[in-house]
Design an enzyme around this catalytic site. Sequence first.
Site, short mmCIF file in Angstrom:
data_model
loop_
_atom_site.label_atom_id
_atom_site.label_comp_id
_atom_site.label_asym_id
_atom_site.label_seq_id
_atom_site.Cartn_x
_atom_site.Cartn_y
_atom_site.Cartn_z
N SER A 146 0.84 -1.20 0.00
CA SER A 146 0.00 0.00 0.00
C SER A 146 0.88 1.25 0.00
O SER A 146 1.67 1.46 -0.91
CB SER A 146 -0.96 -0.03 1.20
OG SER A 146 -1.89 1.03 1.15
N HIS B 196 -8.51 1.49 -0.57
CA HIS B 196 -8.37 0.58 -1.71
C HIS B 196 -9.71 0.06 -2.21
O HIS B 196 -9.83 -1.09 -2.63
CB HIS B 196 -7.41 -0.56 -1.38
CG HIS B 196 -6.04 -0.08 -1.01
ND1 HIS B 196 -5.21 0.54 -1.92
CD2 HIS B 196 -5.39 -0.07 0.18
CE1 HIS B 196 -4.08 0.89 -1.30
NE2 HIS B 196 -4.18 0.55 -0.03
#
Length: 303
Positions: free
Chosen positions: A85, A188
């Site tokens: 991430s 996300h």
Amino acid sequence: MLALLFPGQGSQTPGMLAPWLNDETKKTLATWSLHIDLDLERLGTTASADEIKDTANAQPLIVAAGLLGAQALGLSKFSVVAGHSVGEITAAGVSGILSPTHALELVRQRGIAMAKAASQVETGMAAVLGGDRNEVLSAIKSFDLVPANDNGAGQIVAAGSLEQIDKLVENAPAGSRVRPLAVAGAFHTHFMQSAVSHVAGFAQKITINEPASQLLSNKDGAVVAGGKDAIDRIVNQIANPVRWDLCMESLVQLGVTGVIEFPPAGTLVGLLKRATPGIESFALKSPEDLAAAKEFAAKHGGA
């Protein structure tokens, strides 16, 4: 073959930069802080757990910690970099795609934009630990949630509305347990789409270079085609699932024999040990680990 790994949001802890501070690193942090209008030294030393949990603070702090650790170790030879991430931005900085300053400027904008997007709707995330993979994915879909982080090693993070997260917690798939995460939103997922446009616009203002090592993408575990491809993928990943499971598979396929996880280290080597026990790992947690980390790097072709 050596790979360098960089963790994502949730890995931060109060005071985590304190062991790394000296006259040189304080000057570096002061320069970075000035560029992004955020006091990184204070956040990394005296700020509370709640303050560094804030997305707008957590993301730059995590990237700064990884960059400081990489500079302290000072490796010039390594084959692969990857980050989970927000850790992808740290990886881009260490691979040379972004300068440290531009990496921090990009992550500052990312953190602010994602915090703003998260404030629009009450959403969250929960980790599903264990259970049959297909049954877990089916359950996540049935509650209109998204498998936002597919971390491998029996860990999938679901994201979506808090109401649906609660239903998943109450109806955990067979053989699994569901643990709500202390995050501010459904990262996300499509809930972050407004952040994508903001960060994409900012990314056009920074210098992008070609990588000096292979960089794995969270999108599909593939090696990026170049600097622009890497940044495009990092930006789009804000609203799309992280496939860390595929990144770990790529480490095996590329022939990586050892990985070093940089501060705040621990999470990724834990996943790696369970998913790919054939790869040796080292968690660089403090300056006391630097000598051992250099020996480990040398053993796997790093220098």
